[in-house]
Design a protein around this motif. Structure first.
Motif, PDB file in Angstrom:
ATOM      1  N   MET A 202      -7.053   0.289   0.849  1.00 38.87           N
ATOM      2  CA  MET A 202      -7.058  -1.169   0.807  1.00 38.87           C
ATOM      3  C   MET A 202      -5.616  -1.656   0.873  1.00 38.87           C
ATOM      4  N   VAL A 203      -5.328  -2.553   1.813  1.00 33.24           N
ATOM      5  CA  VAL A 203      -3.980  -3.094   1.992  1.00 33.24           C
ATOM      6  C   VAL A 203      -3.854  -4.389   1.200  1.00 33.24           C
ATOM      7  N   VAL A 204      -2.792  -4.498   0.404  1.00 37.26           N
ATOM      8  CA  VAL A 204      -2.563  -5.696  -0.406  1.00 37.26           C
ATOM      9  C   VAL A 204      -1.110  -6.133  -0.265  1.00 37.26           C
ATOM     10  N   PRO A 205      -0.838  -7.443  -0.342  1.00 33.90           N
ATOM     11  CA  PRO A 205       0.564  -7.881  -0.401  1.00 33.90           C
ATOM     12  C   PRO A 205       1.179  -7.384  -1.708  1.00 33.90           C
ATOM     13  N   SER A 206       2.423  -6.922  -1.647  1.00 32.95           N
ATOM     14  CA  SER A 206       3.054  -6.310  -2.811  1.00 32.95           C
ATOM     15  C   SER A 206       3.360  -7.342  -3.894  1.00 32.95           C
ATOM     16  N   ASP A 207       3.612  -6.839  -5.103  1.00 36.27           N
ATOM     17  CA  ASP A 207       4.020  -7.709  -6.212  1.00 36.27           C
ATOM     18  C   ASP A 207       5.301  -8.459  -5.856  1.00 36.27           C
ATOM     19  N   VAL A 208       6.223  -7.761  -5.182  1.00 35.80           N
ATOM     20  CA  VAL A 208       7.505  -8.383  -4.810  1.00 35.80           C
ATOM     21  C   VAL A 208       7.276  -9.559  -3.879  1.00 35.80           C
ATOM     22  N   TRP A 209       6.446  -9.350  -2.850  1.00 31.17           N
ATOM     23  CA  TRP A 209       6.180 -10.438  -1.894  1.00 31.17           C
ATOM     24  C   TRP A 209       5.505 -11.616  -2.598  1.00 31.17           C
ATOM     25  N   CYS A 210       4.512 -11.334  -3.444  1.00 30.57           N
ATOM     26  CA  CYS A 210       3.800 -12.405  -4.156  1.00 30.57           C
ATOM     27  C   CYS A 210       4.757 -13.179  -5.060  1.00 30.57           C
ATOM     28  N   ASN A 211       5.663 -12.479  -5.730  1.00 33.70           N
ATOM     29  CA  ASN A 211       6.614 -13.134  -6.617  1.00 33.70           C
ATOM     30  C   ASN A 211       7.608 -13.985  -5.831  1.00 33.70           C
ATOM     31  N   GLN A 212       8.106 -13.451  -4.717  1.00 37.11           N
ATOM     32  CA  GLN A 212       9.071 -14.184  -3.903  1.00 37.11           C
ATOM     33  C   GLN A 212       8.462 -15.442  -3.285  1.00 37.11           C
ATOM     34  N   ASN A 213       7.164 -15.428  -3.056  1.00 40.68           N
ATOM     35  CA  ASN A 213       6.507 -16.553  -2.392  1.00 40.68           C
ATOM     36  C   ASN A 213       5.687 -17.423  -3.342  1.00 40.68           C
ATOM     37  N   GLY A 214       5.828 -17.182  -4.646  1.00 40.53           N
ATOM     38  CA  GLY A 214       5.208 -18.061  -5.638  1.00 40.53           C
ATOM     39  C   GLY A 214       3.736 -17.840  -5.883  1.00 40.53           C
TER      40      GLY A 214
ATOM     41  N   ILE B 146      -2.253  -4.641   9.955  1.00 40.30           N
ATOM     42  CA  ILE B 146      -2.102  -3.301   9.383  1.00 40.30           C
ATOM     43  C   ILE B 146      -3.463  -2.609   9.305  1.00 40.30           C
ATOM     44  N   ASN B 147      -4.496  -3.346   8.923  1.00 42.16           N
ATOM     45  CA  ASN B 147      -5.849  -2.783   8.895  1.00 42.16           C
ATOM     46  C   ASN B 147      -6.227  -2.209  10.248  1.00 42.16           C
ATOM     47  N   GLY B 148      -5.885  -2.949  11.311  1.00 42.23           N
ATOM     48  CA  GLY B 148      -6.206  -2.493  12.654  1.00 42.23           C
ATOM     49  C   GLY B 148      -5.492  -1.197  13.016  1.00 42.23           C
ATOM     50  N   LEU B 149      -4.208  -1.116  12.663  1.00 43.19           N
ATOM     51  CA  LEU B 149      -3.444   0.103  12.949  1.00 43.19           C
ATOM     52  C   LEU B 149      -4.016   1.305  12.189  1.00 43.19           C
ATOM     53  N   MET B 150      -4.444   1.097  10.935  1.00 41.36           N
ATOM     54  CA  MET B 150      -5.021   2.179  10.144  1.00 41.36           C
ATOM     55  C   MET B 150      -6.386   2.570  10.690  1.00 41.36           C
ATOM     56  N   SER B 151      -7.178   1.577  11.080  1.00 46.13           N
ATOM     57  CA  SER B 151      -8.517   1.835  11.605  1.00 46.13           C
ATOM     58  C   SER B 151      -8.457   2.640  12.896  1.00 46.13           C
ATOM     59  N   GLU B 152      -7.471   2.352  13.746  1.00 46.99           N
ATOM     60  CA  GLU B 152      -7.304   3.095  14.995  1.00 46.99           C
ATOM     61  C   GLU B 152      -7.061   4.574  14.750  1.00 46.99           C
ATOM     62  N   ARG B 153      -6.548   4.908  13.572  1.00 45.50           N
ATOM     63  CA  ARG B 153      -6.257   6.296  13.226  1.00 45.50           C
ATOM     64  C   ARG B 153      -7.362   6.911  12.372  1.00 45.50           C
TER      65      ARG B 153
ATOM     66  N   THR C 241       0.412   7.862   7.941  1.00 40.66           N
ATOM     67  CA  THR C 241      -0.985   8.257   7.771  1.00 40.66           C
ATOM     68  C   THR C 241      -1.117   9.765   7.548  1.00 40.66           C
ATOM     69  N   GLU C 242      -0.240  10.552   8.175  1.00 39.16           N
ATOM     70  CA  GLU C 242      -0.277  12.001   7.952  1.00 39.16           C
ATOM     71  C   GLU C 242       0.041  12.343   6.498  1.00 39.16           C
ATOM     72  N   THR C 243       0.987  11.605   5.917  1.00 39.97           N
ATOM     73  CA  THR C 243       1.337  11.839   4.509  1.00 39.97           C
ATOM     74  C   THR C 243       0.184  11.438   3.594  1.00 39.97           C
ATOM     75  N   LEU C 244      -0.470  10.319   3.911  1.00 35.39           N
ATOM     76  CA  LEU C 244      -1.643   9.898   3.141  1.00 35.39           C
ATOM     77  C   LEU C 244      -2.739  10.955   3.208  1.00 35.39           C
TER      78      LEU C 244
END
Length: 319
Positions: A29-41, A75-82, A194-197
């Motif tokens: 599951m892809v989520v916006p990071s805590d840092v991004w959420c904090n920077q954008n309020g 990002i979901n699309g790129l992961m789904s393609e793999r 994705t290989e590391t995952l």
């Protein structure tokens, strides 16, 4: 003879290819990071047993910022393609809201207390993803051109340990679409990511999922972990270790601490599936230990408490 050898070799290669094609992939599951959420309020607070904690407000981010949906979809699309199955975060949030409405009406039968759970833990439990991918992105502007700097972090949903990462900055472009810029920037790193995952998930598949198990005792219980049971008079602490020896994958766990009133087991490797091939989580795995201790000759009443997906506590001596 030569034809038979060629035919047999073909069958073997076909079987191998089928095996690889059916290799189980981790659910993401892809989520916006805590840092991004904090920077954008996009942060909110909740009362964590008297301590005020700041957590991302994902629902408001999705409702107010169209870029979030576009970027995560990319990002979901790129992961789904793999070939990686994905949980849709928007759908998980809607399910979470429905569950929260039920929890708000539920109270303890003894004390009247309300259910206490971290919003992040609740989201992970609802999504049931193996790995959470935190995404941070920044739009860089140089004159009329834009570029994207990004950070992808793959986090094990049970332990919050980082298991994969990709960081980079894309080429400057006149394109105004942030999602397109991000896709171009991430593309060169995606295969390694994705290989590391997959390597991490393969390790879980072979060696078990890592969780933490804690044993505690109620202060009014007349027993402890040094109480002896059975004809051989074995102490309860060792009995619990024997159960972990028999039920963890390859008997893998660490006894980090053991006293008469508590025990802490870390790096406990539980199987991903039961004997029937059904997926199990930490709660179901540790419930087997809980039921074992409730049964004769121990007959110890106990309470199973979960914290997040990967930390389970059994409190001995009562519910």
């Amino acid at each position: 003879m030569k034809k038979n050898i060629t035919f047999t070799l073909g069958i073997i290669l076909f079987s191998i290819s089928i095996g690889f094609s059916q290799a189980k992939k981790p659910t993401l599951m892809v989520v916006p990071s805590d840092v991004w959420c904090n920077q954008n309020g996009y942060m909110t607070t909740y009362d964590n047993q008297g301590s005020i904690t700041n957590v991302p407000d994902y629902k408001r981010a999705f409702q107010e910022n169209a870029e979030v949906l576009q970027v995560i979809s990319q990002i979901n699309g790129l992961m789904s393609e793999r070939g990686f199955p994905l949980k849709n975060m928007e759908s998980a949030i809607k399910t979470l809201e429905s569950n929260a409405a039920e929890d708000n009406m539920r109270t303890s039968k003894d004390s009247g207390s309300e259910v206490n759970e971290s919003p992040i833990d609740a989201l992970k439990k609802t999504a049931k993803a193996d790995i959470i991918i935190q995404l941070t992105w920044t739009v860089n502007k140089t004159g009329p051109k834009k570029s994207i700097s990004f950070n992808l972090q793959g986090l094990d949903a049970y332990t919050d340990k980082q298991v994969a990462t990709a960081v980079g900055t894309g080429e400057p472009s006149f394109s105004a679409e942030t999602s397109v810029l991000l896709s171009e920037a991430v593309l060169a790193h995606m295969d390694n990511f994705t290989e590391t995952l997959q390597t991490h998930f393969d390790d879980m598949f072979e060696n078990g999922r890592e969780i933490i198990v804690r044993i505690q005792t109620w202060d009014d219980w007349d027993g402890d972990l040094e109480t002896e049971y059975g004809d051989e008079g074995e102490e309860l602490g060792y009995i619990i270790e024997n159960w972990l020896d028999d039920n963890t994958v390859k008997g893998r766990y660490n006894t980090t601490d053991m006293t008469e009133s508590m025990a802490l087991f870390e790096q406990v490797r539980m199987p991903l599936f039961n004997d029937k091939g059904r997926a199990i989580d930490a709660r179901r795995f540790v419930k087997e230990l809980s039921d074992y201790l409730k049964s004769p000759p121990f007959s110890i009443p106990n309470k199973l408490v979960m914290k997040g997906l990967g930390r389970a506590t059994i409190i001995l001596g009562g519910k």
